[in-house]
Design a protein around this motif. Structure first.
Motif, PDB file in Angstrom:
ATOM      1  N   GLY B 318       0.901  -1.439   0.065  1.00 48.23           N
ATOM      2  CA  GLY B 318       0.097  -0.118   0.117  1.00 48.23           C
ATOM      3  C   GLY B 318       1.438   1.302  -0.123  1.00 48.23           C
ATOM      4  N   GLN B 319       1.933   0.846   0.610  1.00 47.21           N
ATOM      5  CA  GLN B 319       2.881   2.499   0.010  1.00 47.21           C
ATOM      6  C   GLN B 319       3.455   2.950  -1.436  1.00 47.21           C
ATOM      7  OE1 GLN B 319       6.944   2.808   1.284  1.00 47.21           O
ATOM      8  NE2 GLN B 319       6.548   2.609   3.300  1.00 47.21           N
ATOM      9  N   PRO B 320       3.018   4.196  -1.435  1.00 52.34           N
ATOM     10  CA  PRO B 320       3.887   4.329  -2.928  1.00 52.34           C
ATOM     11  C   PRO B 320       4.872   4.182  -3.705  1.00 52.34           C
ATOM     12  CG  PRO B 320       3.728   6.255  -1.024  1.00 52.34           C
ATOM     13  CD  PRO B 320       3.252   5.186  -1.197  1.00 52.34           C
ATOM     14  N   VAL B 321       5.151   3.537  -4.672  1.00 54.45           N
ATOM     15  CA  VAL B 321       6.414   3.444  -5.353  1.00 54.45           C
ATOM     16  C   VAL B 321       6.945   4.624  -5.467  1.00 54.45           C
ATOM     17  CG1 VAL B 321       5.791   1.116  -5.368  1.00 54.45           C
ATOM     18  CG2 VAL B 321       4.712   2.742  -7.217  1.00 54.45           C
ATOM     19  N   MET B 322       6.570   5.926  -6.210  1.00 53.95           N
ATOM     20  CA  MET B 322       6.874   7.558  -6.387  1.00 53.95           C
ATOM     21  C   MET B 322       6.929   8.107  -5.531  1.00 53.95           C
ATOM     22  SD  MET B 322       8.106   8.597  -8.924  1.00 53.95           S
ATOM     23  CE  MET B 322       8.260   7.479 -10.601  1.00 53.95           C
ATOM     24  N   VAL B 323       8.147   9.544  -5.493  1.00 50.60           N
ATOM     25  CA  VAL B 323       8.262  10.466  -4.766  1.00 50.60           C
ATOM     26  C   VAL B 323       6.821  10.858  -4.229  1.00 50.60           C
ATOM     27  CG1 VAL B 323      10.646  10.829  -4.619  1.00 50.60           C
ATOM     28  CG2 VAL B 323       9.275  11.572  -6.381  1.00 50.60           C
ATOM     29  N   ALA B 324       7.124  11.721  -3.725  1.00 47.37           N
ATOM     30  CA  ALA B 324       5.197  12.422  -3.600  1.00 47.37           C
ATOM     31  C   ALA B 324       5.179  13.547  -4.304  1.00 47.37           C
ATOM     32  CB  ALA B 324       4.985  13.217  -2.579  1.00 47.37           C
ATOM     33  N   ASP B 325       6.345  13.800  -5.128  1.00 42.34           N
ATOM     34  CA  ASP B 325       6.693  15.283  -6.057  1.00 42.34           C
ATOM     35  C   ASP B 325       6.098  15.377  -7.288  1.00 42.34           C
ATOM     36  OD1 ASP B 325       7.114  17.507  -7.803  1.00 42.34           O
ATOM     37  OD2 ASP B 325       8.859  17.897  -6.313  1.00 42.34           O
ATOM     38  N   LYS B 326       5.204  15.651  -7.407  1.00 40.73           N
ATOM     39  CA  LYS B 326       4.139  15.263  -8.856  1.00 40.73           C
ATOM     40  C   LYS B 326       5.296  15.903  -9.999  1.00 40.73           C
ATOM     41  CE  LYS B 326       0.339  12.579  -8.395  1.00 40.73           C
ATOM     42  NZ  LYS B 326       0.415  11.111  -8.299  1.00 40.73           N
ATOM     43  N   LYS B 327       5.876  16.884  -9.108  1.00 44.71           N
ATOM     44  CA  LYS B 327       6.488  17.742 -10.893  1.00 44.71           C
ATOM     45  C   LYS B 327       7.428  16.593 -11.453  1.00 44.71           C
ATOM     46  CE  LYS B 327       4.454  21.104 -10.514  1.00 44.71           C
ATOM     47  NZ  LYS B 327       5.201  22.984 -10.029  1.00 44.71           N
ATOM     48  N   ILE B 328       8.196  15.154 -10.363  1.00 44.74           N
ATOM     49  CA  ILE B 328       8.449  14.403 -10.292  1.00 44.74           C
ATOM     50  C   ILE B 328       8.329  13.379 -10.948  1.00 44.74           C
ATOM     51  CG2 ILE B 328      11.335  13.838  -9.961  1.00 44.74           C
ATOM     52  CD1 ILE B 328      11.923  16.459  -8.254  1.00 44.74           C
ATOM     53  N   ALA B 329       7.143  12.669 -10.568  1.00 41.64           N
ATOM     54  CA  ALA B 329       7.062  11.639 -10.834  1.00 41.64           C
ATOM     55  C   ALA B 329       6.671  11.550 -11.789  1.00 41.64           C
ATOM     56  CB  ALA B 329       5.603  10.786  -9.601  1.00 41.64           C
ATOM     57  N   TRP B 330       6.369  10.548 -12.446  1.00 43.66           N
ATOM     58  CA  TRP B 330       5.635  10.698 -14.485  1.00 43.66           C
ATOM     59  C   TRP B 330       4.399  10.859 -14.374  1.00 43.66           C
ATOM     60  CZ3 TRP B 330       8.027  11.555 -18.419  1.00 43.66           C
ATOM     61  CH2 TRP B 330       7.483  11.062 -20.151  1.00 43.66           C
ATOM     62  N   PRO B 331       3.338  12.149 -14.284  1.00 38.93           N
ATOM     63  CA  PRO B 331       2.663  12.564 -14.227  1.00 38.93           C
ATOM     64  C   PRO B 331       0.820  11.156 -15.126  1.00 38.93           C
ATOM     65  CG  PRO B 331       3.179  13.723 -15.788  1.00 38.93           C
ATOM     66  CD  PRO B 331       4.068  12.596 -15.664  1.00 38.93           C
TER      67      PRO B 331
END
Lengths: 216, 444
Positions: B318-331
């Protein structure tokens, strides 16, 4: 390397017109170089101290010391590169016995320091890594070869010669390694276009990638 | 037009007639007779089946003994480093995964660790993402070692180990397909995390595969370890001692075969490798057999790490697999559809139908990419072949200023001369196989 604060305006980094179509001719931001101040932190002070002790011409040889993102970069003058490398390898307290590779970089805007050679050193004895960087003018792209210090630099220097045109004096056989022997130019330089050869398929001509519309 | 010495031409009423006479064999024989030593220079490769891809070996022979060895490389040069400078940081993953094509996840991991270091988000990567990276890398180590062992044995004339090795590799590739949608070159690890979470029941499927692999590995072990013919072809062959390894910048199994327990997973841990219980395998023979044994035994260590990773993943469900920053996470919110990997329809419906701003952000981030603060970093991971290092320079833009890969195969291949000169021509095949060079990584 420090980053110009005015350019760091968010992930989008809108500057000028903010046009992303590629037709606006957006100018890339420039890197500003600055030197780090002591204390450097981590093991970097120790490395710098030991090198200074072992190497009397330290202040002459080292242009600047940069600590950035937990990594130490020593900018060395080309004339002192060989001595510095030998000292870094042989001094017991330093003992950088492996050179992990030579990487080149081309900065056409830096006058008289257009070509950079970057050596990544590893000390297995002390479990440390540092980097030495040398800048030379494009007009006289000569550097002493470090094959005598680290034999493994052989192919790495050939690759850097092949890709950037840096001539390593004293190299046992400085020839092209990845490109064909009769290839004109050095492909990784910034003034060398990507592709550059028309792609032809059944009469249709596709321009080389560097001439296509770009998104910035 | 100059006259071709081997194909003289004469004009007839029917047109030009060429008489092809073949090589000047007589003069070659006379010349050899004139010199004191009988030396022949032989090109082995680049299309020879046992030189691991398009590697060209230029051998100077005296009878069956090799007196000089030179490597010719560059036949697979694809300009990946240059190409990366024309694409944004995220797109770079798709390029670099194709370099060392037997260890794609290591290329991605090294590159992404470098980008994250440049961005200063190394500590923001979620634990689940790091554990998935470790899991995938160790699975990849198994599949890569399987090719090394299988083709290495094949090149020395043993066919059955290759069949077994590729059977095991297939099991691992099935897991890759289940997780990422692709068997190779999956661009699964992205700056900031991984492309998507594991599918449901992935860990239990992986655990089943581990059980199967553990039994299957015994087949090859029984076939090769202690086998008289195998020992004769590999023991005391292709020797390179610690001093040679150090000066030539050799890492990986070749270095560990000299007894040096140097493994970046232990010495300079990344992706949380310090939290796993495993051993660094060494040998003290410095020969082909030692390197073979190291690879064999590393398989078990990888299985151990995978088991621990599966346990961790069950806890971190259930933990996310991407950083929280949506600018860096592939959107683009990828989902795994029936046809492999694709965009999430729900997400597209949302940004197209309800939020103009999301659409703009999506467009900007996909076409332009994110900006990376100026600077340079070097990050290294322990690939199946040794230290895979990446040197990244950013000028503050949305694309790399310079990407350089220190591929272990490139440096390790330099030791061919040191290993082969003075040995028999047949032993070169074993020595090169024990280096396990992948030409996609050497030439980039």
């Amino acid at each position: 390397m420090s980053h110009d604060k005015t350019l760091n305006n968010g992930a989008f980094g809108v500057s000028g017109t903010g046009d992303t179509s590629g037709y606006g001719g957006l100018v890339k931001s420039k890197v500003k170089l600055g030197s780090s101040e002591r204390p450097f932190g981590s093991y970097f002070d120790e490395v710098a101290d030991e090198l200074e002790r072992a190497f009397p011409e330290f202040n002459d040889a080292i242009e600047k010391v940069i600590v950035d993102r937990d990594e130490l970069t020593l900018h060395v003058k080309a004339a002192h590169l060989f001595e510095t490398a030998t000292k870094l390898r042989d001094t017991e307290t330093l003992r950088f016995e492996q050179c992990m590779g030579v990487s080149g970089a081309h900065y056409p805007e830096e006058k008289n320091r257009e070509l950079h050679a970057i050596y990544h050193l590893l000390s297995m004895t002390h479990n440390r890594r540092i980097r030495i960087e040398v800048s030379i003018p494009d007009a006289n792209p000569h550097l002493p070869s470090l094959v005598e210090v680290w034999a493994g630099c052989n192919w790495n220097e050939r690759e850097t010669f092949d890709m950037f045109g840096i001539i390593f004096d004293g190299h046992p056989a400085l020839t092209r390694i990845l490109m064909p022997d009769d290839w004109p130019g050095h492909p990784q330089r910034k003034d060398y276009p990507l592709g550059g050869i028309d792609v032809e398929y059944k009469g249709a001509v596709v321009p080389p990638p560097s001439d296509r519309r770009e998104y910035r | 037009m100059t006259q071709d010495p081997y194909a003289s031409a004469r004009e007839t009423t029917e047109g030009t007639v060429y008489s092809v006479t073949g090589g000047d064999w007589d003069s070659v024989v006379t010349e050899i007779g004139a010199t004191k030593e009988e030396r022949v220079v032989v090109n082995m490769g680049p299309q020879h089946p046992s030189t691991h891809g398009v590697l060209r070996l230029i051998l100077e022979l005296e009878g069956e003994t090799v007196t000089e060895t030179r490597c010719g490389i560059g036949y697979l040069h694809t300009g990946i480093e240059k190409n990366c400078e024309y694409r944004n940081w995220t797109q770079g993953v798709t390029f670099v995964t194709r370099m060392d094509y037997l260890a794609p996840l290591f290329n991605e991991a090294a590159y992404c660790l470098g980008v994250e270091k440049l961005l200063g988000i190394t500590n923001d990567v979620t634990e689940r993402a790091s554990v998935i990276r470790v899991l995938m890398m160790e699975l990849n180590r198994i599949s890569s070692h399987m090719v090394a062992l299988g083709t290495g044995a094949l090149e020395l004339g043993a066919l059955s180990p290759m069949i077994f090795a590729f059977r095991e590799r297939e099991l691992v590739l099935d897991i890759f397909e289940m997780v990422s949608g692709l068997r190779m070159n999956m661009a699964y690890i992205r700056p900031g995390g991984v492309a998507q979470d594991l599918p449901e029941h992935a860990t239990s499927k992986i655990r089943e595969t581990i059980k199967e692999l553990r039994i299957n590995f015994k087949d090859n072990a029984k076939l090769l370890i202690g086998n008289t013919i195998w020992l004769k072809r590999t023991k005391d062959i292709g020797i390179l001692d610690l001093a040679g390894c150090t000066t030539l910048g050799i890492t990986g199994p070749v270095l560990r075969a000299t007894g040096m327990p140097w493994d970046l997973r232990k010495t300079q841990p990344y992706c949380g490798y310090e939290n796993y219980d495993f051993d660094v395998i060494t040998a003290d023979t410095s020969d082909v057999y030692g390197r073979f044994l190291i690879r064999m035994n590393e398989l078990e260590q990888s299985l151990r790490i995978i088991e621990q990773a599966c346990d961790k993943l069950d806890v971190l469900e259930g933990q996310p697999v991407m950083v929280a920053d949506k600018k860096i996470a592939w959107p683009s919110q990828l989902t795994l559809g029936g046809d492999g990997i694709g965009n999430s329809l729900d997400h597209i419906r949302k940004i197209m139908g309800t939020s103009m701003e999301s659409l703009i952000h999506h467009f900007k981030l996909v076409t332009e990419g994110f900006r990376v603060p100026a600077g340079q970093v070097y990050s290294a991971v322990e690939s199946p072949r040794g230290e895979l290092g990446v040197h990244l320079i950013s000028d503050g833009g949305t694309r790399p200023y310079r990407v350089h890969f220190r591929d272990p195969s490139f440096n390790n291949l330099q030791s061919t001369a040191a290993m082969c000169e003075g040995s028999q021509i047949a032993d070169i095949v074993g020595a090169v196989a024990s280096i396990d060079p992948v030409m996609g990584g050497v030439d980039r």
